[in-house]
Design a protein around this motif. Structure first.
Motif, short mmCIF file in Angstrom:
data_model
loop_
_atom_site.label_atom_id
_atom_site.label_comp_id
_atom_site.label_asym_id
_atom_site.label_seq_id
_atom_site.Cartn_x
_atom_site.Cartn_y
_atom_site.Cartn_z
N ARG A 25 0.68 -1.25 0.13
CA ARG A 25 -0.14 0.05 0.13
C ARG A 25 0.73 1.23 -0.08
O ARG A 25 2.14 1.13 0.34
CB ARG A 25 -0.93 -0.10 1.16
N ARG A 44 0.41 12.27 1.71
CA ARG A 44 -0.28 13.34 2.21
C ARG A 44 0.47 14.60 2.09
O ARG A 44 1.85 14.52 2.03
CB ARG A 44 -0.55 13.29 3.70
N PHE A 92 -3.26 19.58 7.38
CA PHE A 92 -3.27 19.08 6.27
C PHE A 92 -4.07 19.44 5.19
O PHE A 92 -5.06 20.10 5.09
CB PHE A 92 -3.65 17.33 6.55
N LYS A 94 -9.89 14.49 1.45
CA LYS A 94 -10.91 13.78 2.70
C LYS A 94 -10.21 14.29 3.84
O LYS A 94 -10.90 14.23 4.86
CB LYS A 94 -10.69 12.37 2.37
N PHE A 95 -8.81 14.67 3.91
CA PHE A 95 -8.13 14.96 5.24
C PHE A 95 -7.90 16.64 5.16
O PHE A 95 -7.30 17.02 6.14
CB PHE A 95 -6.94 14.34 5.26
N VAL A 128 -7.60 18.93 8.45
CA VAL A 128 -7.51 18.38 9.64
C VAL A 128 -6.12 18.87 10.21
O VAL A 128 -5.17 19.02 9.50
CB VAL A 128 -7.01 16.71 9.57
N GLY A 157 1.82 7.29 20.31
CA GLY A 157 0.73 6.69 19.24
C GLY A 157 1.51 7.28 17.98
O GLY A 157 2.37 8.20 17.94
N ARG A 158 1.23 6.78 16.82
CA ARG A 158 1.54 7.23 15.42
C ARG A 158 0.98 8.46 15.05
O ARG A 158 -0.43 8.49 15.11
CB ARG A 158 1.41 6.11 14.53
N VAL A 176 -0.74 10.23 12.36
CA VAL A 176 -1.42 9.96 11.47
C VAL A 176 -1.07 8.76 10.56
O VAL A 176 -1.17 8.62 9.55
CB VAL A 176 -1.63 11.19 10.33
N TYR A 215 4.00 10.63 18.26
CA TYR A 215 3.48 12.02 18.71
C TYR A 215 4.92 12.52 19.67
O TYR A 215 5.19 13.62 19.79
CB TYR A 215 2.23 12.04 19.70
N ILE A 236 6.43 -3.11 12.13
CA ILE A 236 5.57 -3.39 11.14
C ILE A 236 5.99 -3.16 9.64
O ILE A 236 7.09 -2.48 9.65
CB ILE A 236 4.19 -2.49 11.49
N LYS A 263 -2.80 3.88 26.97
CA LYS A 263 -2.24 2.60 26.83
C LYS A 263 -1.38 2.21 28.04
O LYS A 263 -1.02 0.99 27.89
CB LYS A 263 -1.13 2.65 25.52
N PHE A 292 -7.52 8.47 10.53
CA PHE A 292 -6.34 9.14 10.45
C PHE A 292 -5.48 9.68 11.43
O PHE A 292 -4.37 9.47 11.50
CB PHE A 292 -6.84 10.40 9.56
N ASP A 325 -4.09 6.49 17.00
CA ASP A 325 -2.65 6.07 17.02
C ASP A 325 -2.46 4.87 17.82
O ASP A 325 -1.25 4.76 18.36
CB ASP A 325 -2.00 7.27 17.57
#
Lengths: 247, 732
Positions: free
Chosen positions: A48, A52, A72, A77-78, A81, A115-116, A118, A124, A212, B110, B495, B498
């Motif tokens: 995939r 952005r 963004f 669609k974003f 944001v 967290g990732r 986007v 973050y 991943i 988390k 989007f 996270d």
């Protein structure tokens, strides 16, 4: 034997001090008053590919007090944001997010920093200016103008270890390896360095995840340093406003 | 020169097999029990690659009390355990993602804040995942769900379990009591432990027994040594084949050593019976005497095993192919190698003759058969019919948990988890987008409605998917019901999301998702019934634009069971047909071949009769019995028939049959006794399929003996006299 141990301790301390000095210099280097970037982010993995485009506007009030807005623009669609980050001295940073579909601004809690951003490989926590004093630093290697420094947090943190390869001339990180619970998490390689207004910055950075099948490439297509920016940009109540200036 | 050449070949085969055997892969994972190209197996492999393994280790602990100190210690041990090799993730209350928030902020939490543990536990009590998987607050039970990397070898899984248990032993410092384990990986490792138990205890036991018997019968250490060499090499060839072709060695394969030992000892006894006492030069002559019947037996037994190659279930197919080669190797050893070794080692036999004693015991039997062959035949056939009737009550069913005793650690752990948390049989509903995206609000609402219907099913204790995660996110972010959610909102949630939990159920493109069901049912056929109900609900849900299919360990297990029945019937019919054909060709007579097959039906019918009476399931252990016992039992029939035919031609029917009893009847009685005892030793295993396999195979072999000693001679006599000749002769 005792002399040997003493010499080893002195050597280690020296190296540690050197490492600390380098990280301190790095922290203070390449900080324009304001920085505006127009960038493209490409996330690839497992067959995939998503792209952005966004604009980031950063403002440094003083070294530990900075604000950053990300808006963004593509895909549609974003569009609009927005993420606003405020770093404070001696306090956890705050973040707000605006989703156009909901027309709502919500604050994000500081505990979610692992967290990732986007869905990319940029977390973050990477978007904050981490103060060098939060880690213990060790110089593990030096070749020419490149220094390799291993940093471990003094208190439990997202990353259990970071290994940075620093260009001592430009005072930029050319490669950064991140570890969580002792296991490799991701590697960032920065390239295409450019200098403008006395500031070195990487035009391209590639973050490769080791957990991943994914890679995030960020390419800066346009930059402006030290331009006066409106304070409204950093007002979370106005986060839903469209960008009026065409950067 | 010829002998040296034979020995050289034998040594080369032995060494090469040993070399290949070191590459054996021990793998008992469910996927190895299904054909690789089976749709559910293919889909399951795809889902596992995308979403991780659904074969988990679950460890349960009970705390004396929830306190900051106990939870801090607990958390430290869990963090350390994450670093164990092959651990992908350990899920627990300490890092469970909770999408939470209030009017002010929203976030994906988390980490467990031990300083504020009371509030944290309260929040987790209401979390739809945590309360069903990680925390039983009222009983102070915490469960740790260990997800491994995709390791396929049972040995690696066992090592993982050992390492994790070692780490978790430190949890006793936090006042935690270990309650038990559950999950698919727990089943696999327990099976593996039982496999090792069989190989290290039961197989040596059968070996010791066979040595004891040989010594008792022939008073010769040398013969024991030769037998051991033969058994070891034959078994080694079989294991070597597993290694050479990278066939997974699993629970079904553990039957190979006992089977090969039994077959080899049977052939060996026939050889020694035809040898002379105190004469180590008589073995070559003995080999010539037994050449034909041993070859015939070997061919028919190996064909009986090769017929298992028709099974669609890979482990059964492999045991058939490997076993068939093993039998051929055994025959070659007995006929060509063992006489050389016996002669070289100067083995002298001191036979203990049971012939006279056995003949006295069989005297009544012989008289009955010779005096009333028709009544005898009718009686035996009627017995077959009765047991055949009971055989119709045999149920095909499998349950990995019921393979172990009720009080086994596996069952205790499983029942405990089901009591405090959810069912342990996972089923996945795979949803693959053909049109649009999963991030379609209307579609998502349909999926949630379907999930609500699925939750109403008995035995379904939990249904969870990406839809649950997004619904919670929406509720927390927008502070409104999911009815108000739009597709645009879902896209934007994704989007900014996270966390990780969502991606355990949906890929990052939103094109493939899964709905996971936890069933309490562990029996294959009952799982299948639940699957049928699930499919009915799916059919009634509007999932237009989605390709829907089922996978997961529960589905694979159910499919295995269906293949088992089909394969069993196919295998038996093929086995019966091929062995019959073989006998016809070997004896060059259709009549002889058919005559011999009548008593050979007895082990199958009698086995099934006993299974029906004792409520023993047709499962992986017992599914192979028909082909195996047919293959072994035909050996006795051939010996007996061959002997009768030869002696009838010389001495007439009555004396010929009496001579056959003395010549072969006593020897097949002896070998059957030895084989039955050997198989019955498998009943020492705690593992039900092996226990049943041992028991039922013994029944089958014993039945074969009885019918070979009674029905076969009766049929031979009838064949010579003609069934109605008796009446004609005696009509006034």
């Amino acid at each position: 034997m005792k002399l040997f141990i003493l010499l080893a301790i002195i050597a280690t301390q020296t190296f540690a001090n050197d490492a600390e000095k380098i990280m301190k210099s790095l922290y203070h280097a390449n900080r324009p008053t304001t920085a505006i970037y127009k960038a493209k982010m490409i996330i690839e993995g497992a067959g995939r590919n998503s792209e952005r485009e966004f604009v980031t506007i950063g403002k440094t009030n003083n070294i530990d007090d900075a604000e950053n807005l990300v808006k963004f623009q593509k895909p549609s669609k974003f569009r609009n944001v927005s993420l606003l980050t405020k770093n404070y001295p001696n306090k956890n940073s705050s973040q707000w997010i605006y989703l156009p579909a909901l027309k709502k601004v919500r604050r994000l809690d500081s505990s979610s920093k692992s967290g990732r951003f986007v869905g990319s490989d940029i977390y973050y926590t990477d978007m904050e200016n981490r103060h060098y004093s939060k880690d213990n630093h060790k110089l593990v290697g030096k070749k020419g103008n490149l220094a390799v420094i291993e940093s471990t947090p003094k208190e439990k943190d997202i990353y259990s270890k970071m290994i940075n390869t620093i260009d001592l001339e430009k005072m930029v990180i050319v490669k950064a390896q991140f570890f969580i619970d002792g296991k490799p998490e991701k590697t960032t390689v920065s390239s295409d360095f450019k200098k403008d207004a006395g500031v070195w910055f990487a035009q391209k950075s590639v973050v490769t995840s080791h957990v991943i099948d994914q890679k995030t490439t960020t390419i800066i297509t346009k930059h402006i340093f030290n331009k006066r920016v409106k304070n409204n940009y950093f007002n979370h109540f106005r986060l839903g406003d469209e960008l009026k200036e065409n950067f | 020169m010829k002998n040296k050449f034979i020995i050289a070949i034998f040594i080369a085969v032995a060494l090469f097999s040993g070399f290949l055997a070191k590459d054996v892969i021990v793998s008992n994972i469910p996927a190895t029990y299904l054909p690789k190209d089976m749709p559910s197996n293919v889909l399951n492999a795809k889902l596992r690659k995308q979403f991780g393994s659904d074969e988990l280790f679950i460890f349960m602990f009970q705390l004396e009390e929830f306190s900051k100190e106990s939870l801090t210690k607990f958390q430290k041990v869990v963090d350390r355990a994450k670093r164990v090799k092959n651990v992908k993730e350990i899920r627990s209350i300490f890092d469970h993602e909770v999408i939470t928030g209030d009017a002010d902020a929203v976030y994906v939490k988390k980490e467990f804040n031990v300083d504020n543990f009371e509030a944290e536990l309260k929040e987790l009590q209401n979390d739809e995942v945590a309360k069903d998987l990680y925390l039983d607050y009222d009983n102070k039970i915490l469960s740790l769900v260990v997800e491994p990397t995709l390791i396929g070898e049972s040995l690696q899984r066992h090592e993982l379990k050992t390492q994790i248990e070692k780490e978790f032993q430190k949890l006793s410092d936090s006042g935690a009591t270990f309650l038990g384990t559950a999950g698919e990986l727990s089943v696999d490792t327990h099976q593996f432990e039982e496999m090792i138990n069989v190989l290290t205890l039961v197989v040596p036991l059968t070996s010791i027994f066979s040595m004891a018997v040989i010594f008792f019968l022939f008073r010769s250490i040398g013969s024991i040594v030769v037998l051991q060499i033969g058994s070891t090499v034959v078994t080694g060839v079989c294991i070597g084949l597993y290694g050479a072709f990278e066939l997974p060695y699993n629970m079904v394969s553990t039957m190979i050593p006992s089977l090969m030992m039994a077959i080899t000892i049977s052939f060996f006894i026939h050889l020694l019976n035809h040898s002379e006492e105190d004469d180590f030069n008589s073995y070559d002559e003995a080999a010539k005497k037994v050449f034909k019947p041993t070859m015939y037996s070997g061919i028919t037994t190996s064909i009986g095993l090769f017929a298992l190659a028709a099974s669609p279930i890979p482990p059964i197919r492999y045991i058939g192919l490997v076993g068939g080669v093993g039998v051929i190797t055994s025959v070659l050893f007995i006929l060509f190698v063992s006489p050389i070794l016996l002669r070289t080692f100067k083995v002298k036999l001191k036979k203990k003759s049971f012939n006279d004693m056995l003949m006295r015991k069989l005297d009544f039997l012989i008289s009955t058969v010779l005096n009333a062959p028709r009544k005898t035949a009718v009686f035996m056939l009627a017995t077959l019919c009765i047991f055949g009737f009971f055989g119709t009550y045999v149920e095909s069913e499998s349950s990995l948990y019921e393979f172990f005793p009720k009080d086994h650690a596996l069952n205790r752990g499983n029942n405990l988890f089901k009591k405090h948390f959810v069912g342990t049989t996972p089923i996945d509903i795979s949803l693959k987008v053909e049109e649009g995206s999963l991030l379609n609000a209307d579609r998502m609402r349909e999926i949630l409605n379907m999930q609500a219907e699925l939750e109403k099913l008995e035995d379904v204790t939990k249904v969870y998917s990406f839809a649950n995660v997004l619904r919670t996110f929406h509720k927390k972010f927008s502070l409104s019901s999911f009815d108000a959610a739009s597709s645009e909102m879902l896209e934007q949630y994704l989007f900014i999301y996270d966390g990780q939990d969502l991606y355990d159920f949906m890929d990052r493109d939103g094109t493939l998702g899964r709905v996971n069901l936890s069933l309490t049912e562990n029996r294959a056929n009952l799982i299948e019934k639940q699957i049928e109900k699930v499919e009915e609900i799916i059919k009634n849900t509007n999932l237009k634009g989605l390709k829907v299919a089922l996978a997961g360990s529960g589905k694979l297990f159910s499919d295995q069971e269906n293949l088992l029945i089909g394969g069993f019937t196919q295998g038996f019919v093929l086995s019966f047909g091929l062995v019959s054909l073989c006998l016809v060709l070997l004896f060059k007579s259709l009549g002889s071949g058919m005559l011999m097959m009548v008593p050979n039906l007895s082990p199958i019918i009698m086995s099934f009769g006993f299974m029906g009476i004792f409520n023993i399931w047709l499962d992986f252990g017992t599914a192979m019995i028909s082909s195996l016992t047919l293959g072994i039992a035909v050996d006795d029939t051939i010996h007996m028939f061959h002997s009768m035919k030869k002696n009838i031609e010389i001495h007439g029917v009555n004396d010929g049959i009496r001579m056959a009893y003395r010549e072969s009847g006593t020897s097949i009685t002896m070998t059957t006794f030895i084989l039955c005892t050997q198989f019955m030793l498998l009943m020492f295993s705690d593992f039900l399929p092996l226990k049943n396999f041992g028991f039922i195979t013994s029944i089958g072999l014993f039945s074969a003996l009885v019918f070979d000693l009674i029905l076969l001679p009766a049929l031979m006599k009838i064949n010579h006299e003609g069934f109605f000749n008796y009446k004609l002769k005696h009509q006034p």
